[in-house]
Motif scaffolding. Structure first.
Motif, PDB file in Angstrom:
ATOM      1  N   ALA A 137      50.792  31.164  41.850  1.00 37.42           N
ATOM      2  CA  ALA A 137      49.644  30.328  42.186  1.00 37.42           C
ATOM      3  C   ALA A 137      48.676  30.224  41.010  1.00 37.42           C
ATOM      4  O   ALA A 137      48.214  29.139  40.664  1.00 37.42           O
ATOM      5  N   ILE A 138      48.357  31.361  40.391  1.00 33.29           N
ATOM      6  CA  ILE A 138      47.500  31.388  39.199  1.00 33.29           C
ATOM      7  C   ILE A 138      48.229  32.205  38.144  1.00 33.29           C
ATOM      8  O   ILE A 138      48.591  33.358  38.390  1.00 33.29           O
ATOM      9  N   SER A 139      48.464  31.616  36.967  1.00 33.23           N
ATOM     10  CA  SER A 139      49.124  32.316  35.861  1.00 33.23           C
ATOM     11  C   SER A 139      48.260  32.217  34.619  1.00 33.23           C
ATOM     12  O   SER A 139      47.835  31.119  34.247  1.00 33.23           O
ATOM     13  N   VAL A 140      48.018  33.363  33.980  1.00 29.26           N
ATOM     14  CA  VAL A 140      47.256  33.389  32.734  1.00 29.26           C
ATOM     15  C   VAL A 140      48.033  34.220  31.731  1.00 29.26           C
ATOM     16  O   VAL A 140      48.324  35.397  31.974  1.00 29.26           O
ATOM     17  N   LYS A 141      48.392  33.594  30.609  1.00 33.34           N
ATOM     18  CA  LYS A 141      49.078  34.298  29.528  1.00 33.34           C
ATOM     19  C   LYS A 141      48.487  33.809  28.221  1.00 33.34           C
ATOM     20  O   LYS A 141      48.473  32.616  27.948  1.00 33.34           O
ATOM     21  N   SER A 142      47.990  34.743  27.416  1.00 31.17           N
ATOM     22  CA  SER A 142      47.314  34.335  26.194  1.00 31.17           C
ATOM     23  C   SER A 142      47.689  35.260  25.054  1.00 31.17           C
ATOM     24  O   SER A 142      48.085  36.408  25.270  1.00 31.17           O
ATOM     25  N   LEU A 143      47.566  34.766  23.826  1.00 30.13           N
ATOM     26  CA  LEU A 143      47.773  35.604  22.651  1.00 30.13           C
ATOM     27  C   LEU A 143      46.576  36.494  22.398  1.00 30.13           C
ATOM     28  O   LEU A 143      46.660  37.467  21.649  1.00 30.13           O
ATOM     29  N   GLU A 144      45.438  36.171  22.991  1.00 33.36           N
ATOM     30  CA  GLU A 144      44.239  36.988  22.878  1.00 33.36           C
ATOM     31  C   GLU A 144      43.835  37.425  24.279  1.00 33.36           C
ATOM     32  O   GLU A 144      44.085  36.733  25.256  1.00 33.36           O
ATOM     33  N   ALA A 145      43.218  38.587  24.381  1.00 28.86           N
ATOM     34  CA  ALA A 145      42.817  39.103  25.691  1.00 28.86           C
ATOM     35  C   ALA A 145      41.573  38.345  26.170  1.00 28.86           C
ATOM     36  O   ALA A 145      40.445  38.641  25.795  1.00 28.86           O
ATOM     37  N   ILE A 146      41.793  37.337  26.967  1.00 25.74           N
ATOM     38  CA  ILE A 146      40.710  36.489  27.430  1.00 25.74           C
ATOM     39  C   ILE A 146      40.186  37.000  28.764  1.00 25.74           C
ATOM     40  O   ILE A 146      40.833  37.778  29.453  1.00 25.74           O
ATOM     41  N   VAL A 147      39.004  36.538  29.134  1.00 29.43           N
ATOM     42  CA  VAL A 147      38.413  36.892  30.418  1.00 29.43           C
ATOM     43  C   VAL A 147      38.754  35.813  31.438  1.00 29.43           C
ATOM     44  O   VAL A 147      38.524  34.629  31.203  1.00 29.43           O
ATOM     45  N   THR A 148      39.338  36.230  32.538  1.00 28.12           N
ATOM     46  CA  THR A 148      39.643  35.325  33.641  1.00 28.12           C
ATOM     47  C   THR A 148      38.913  35.833  34.871  1.00 28.12           C
ATOM     48  O   THR A 148      39.015  37.007  35.225  1.00 28.12           O
ATOM     49  N   ILE A 149      38.171  34.949  35.518  1.00 25.58           N
ATOM     50  CA  ILE A 149      37.405  35.324  36.704  1.00 25.58           C
ATOM     51  C   ILE A 149      37.948  34.534  37.890  1.00 25.58           C
ATOM     52  O   ILE A 149      38.019  33.307  37.844  1.00 25.58           O
ATOM     53  N   VAL A 150      38.343  35.255  38.934  1.00 22.89           N
ATOM     54  CA  VAL A 150      38.806  34.626  40.165  1.00 22.89           C
ATOM     55  C   VAL A 150      37.941  35.160  41.301  1.00 22.89           C
ATOM     56  O   VAL A 150      37.935  36.363  41.573  1.00 22.89           O
ATOM     57  N   LYS A 151      37.193  34.265  41.953  1.00 23.54           N
ATOM     58  CA  LYS A 151      36.291  34.683  43.035  1.00 23.54           C
ATOM     59  C   LYS A 151      36.510  33.810  44.268  1.00 23.54           C
ATOM     60  O   LYS A 151      36.726  32.606  44.150  1.00 23.54           O
ATOM     61  N   ASN A 152      36.434  34.450  45.430  1.00 23.22           N
ATOM     62  CA  ASN A 152      36.445  33.718  46.701  1.00 23.22           C
ATOM     63  C   ASN A 152      37.565  32.677  46.745  1.00 23.22           C
ATOM     64  O   ASN A 152      37.340  31.509  47.062  1.00 23.22           O
ATOM     65  N   THR A 153      38.754  33.128  46.422  1.00 26.23           N
ATOM     66  CA  THR A 153      39.903  32.233  46.333  1.00 26.23           C
ATOM     67  C   THR A 153      40.965  32.655  47.327  1.00 26.23           C
ATOM     68  O   THR A 153      41.212  33.847  47.518  1.00 26.23           O
ATOM     69  N   PHE A 154      41.603  31.681  47.969  1.00 25.73           N
ATOM     70  CA  PHE A 154      42.625  31.929  48.981  1.00 25.73           C
ATOM     71  C   PHE A 154      43.956  31.401  48.486  1.00 25.73           C
ATOM     72  O   PHE A 154      44.070  30.242  48.086  1.00 25.73           O
ATOM     73  N   ILE A 155      44.972  32.260  48.513  1.00 24.87           N
ATOM     74  CA  ILE A 155      46.317  31.886  48.061  1.00 24.87           C
ATOM     75  C   ILE A 155      47.292  32.188  49.186  1.00 24.87           C
ATOM     76  O   ILE A 155      47.296  33.300  49.726  1.00 24.87           O
ATOM     77  N   ASN A 156      48.129  31.209  49.522  1.00 20.46           N
ATOM     78  CA  ASN A 156      49.074  31.390  50.619  1.00 20.46           C
ATOM     79  C   ASN A 156      50.464  30.891  50.233  1.00 20.46           C
ATOM     80  O   ASN A 156      50.625  29.766  49.764  1.00 20.46           O
ATOM     81  N   ASN A 157      51.462  31.751  50.424  1.00 20.34           N
ATOM     82  CA  ASN A 157      52.882  31.407  50.337  1.00 20.34           C
ATOM     83  C   ASN A 157      53.335  30.914  48.970  1.00 20.34           C
ATOM     84  O   ASN A 157      54.113  29.959  48.881  1.00 20.34           O
ATOM     85  N   PRO A 158      52.926  31.565  47.873  1.00 16.72           N
ATOM     86  CA  PRO A 158      53.552  31.207  46.597  1.00 16.72           C
ATOM     87  C   PRO A 158      54.954  31.795  46.525  1.00 16.72           C
ATOM     88  O   PRO A 158      55.192  32.921  46.975  1.00 16.72           O
TER      89      PRO A 158
END
Length: 200
Positions: free
Chosen positions: A95-116
């Motif tokens: 559902a959410i994929s983050v891949k980076s060559l540098e260690a980045i900041v990813t913020i996920v708040k109040n998010t609903f994920i169903n059946n990936p």
């Protein structure tokens, strides 16, 4: 949009690799806010990358519904990604994929994920800050962090397969607090045994 291409074959092997995915929205070093939209179809809803010179810009996705895509939100950018008040249903992979060559900041708040069909959230080489997320029925685990730092708080992980939270080779001690992890389902034996290489 058009129906997404299959991500894995009948044996679970990846046939549409993340690096080749084209999304409904494709941002290259563009500072963008995606707000109050419903995205469906396409091989991804939102894709963010650095440009050819390596420049990057932050992307924010908020108050959106992403449904029936190949992937939900996919970021290869070295800039910040913020996902807030987003619902992601039935992606064919993570559902959410983050891949980076540098260690980045990813913020996920109040998010609903169903059946990936993949993981609910997958972070690689990122600083993952997850607060008040809800991940259910993920086929390859609720939240996966590989070589990342992780702060996962006040979240619910329910009926996910294989694991609720998986942390591998963390860059520093993770902070996991106030989460409900319930009814995690086992590996789907006998398809995968200890002697097999299980593709995910």
């Amino acid at each position: 949009g058009p129906p997404p291409a299959p991500v894995v074959d009948e044996r679970g092997n990846l046939i549409l690799r993340a690096e080749t995915v084209v999304g409904m929205f494709n941002f290259s070093a563009a500072e963008v806010v995606v707000r109050e939209m419903k995205l469906s179809g396409f091989d991804a809803g939102v894709v963010s990358r650095n440009d050819e010179r390596g420049n990057a810009a932050p992307v924010r996705v908020e108050d959106c519904v992403i449904a029936n895509t190949g992937r939900g939100i996919l970021s290869f950018s070295s800039a910040q990604l913020i996902v807030e008040h987003v619902s992601i249903y039935n992606p064919l992979w993570n559902a959410i994929s983050v891949k980076s060559l540098e260690a980045i900041v990813t913020i996920v708040k109040n998010t609903f994920i169903n059946n990936p069909q993949g993981a609910g959230m997958y972070f690689e080489n990122a600083h993952a800050l997850v607060n008040a997320a809800n991940v259910t029925l993920a086929h390859e685990g609720g939240i996966v962090c590989l070589e990342s730092t992780a702060s996962i708080v006040n979240s619910t992980l329910y009926l996910n397969q294989k694991f609720g939270i998986l942390l591998i080779r963390c860059l520093q001690t993770p902070f996991v607090n106030g989460n409900l992890i319930e009814d995690t389902l086992p590996y789907p034996f006998p398809e995968c045994t200890l002697n097999d290489t299980c593709s995910w």
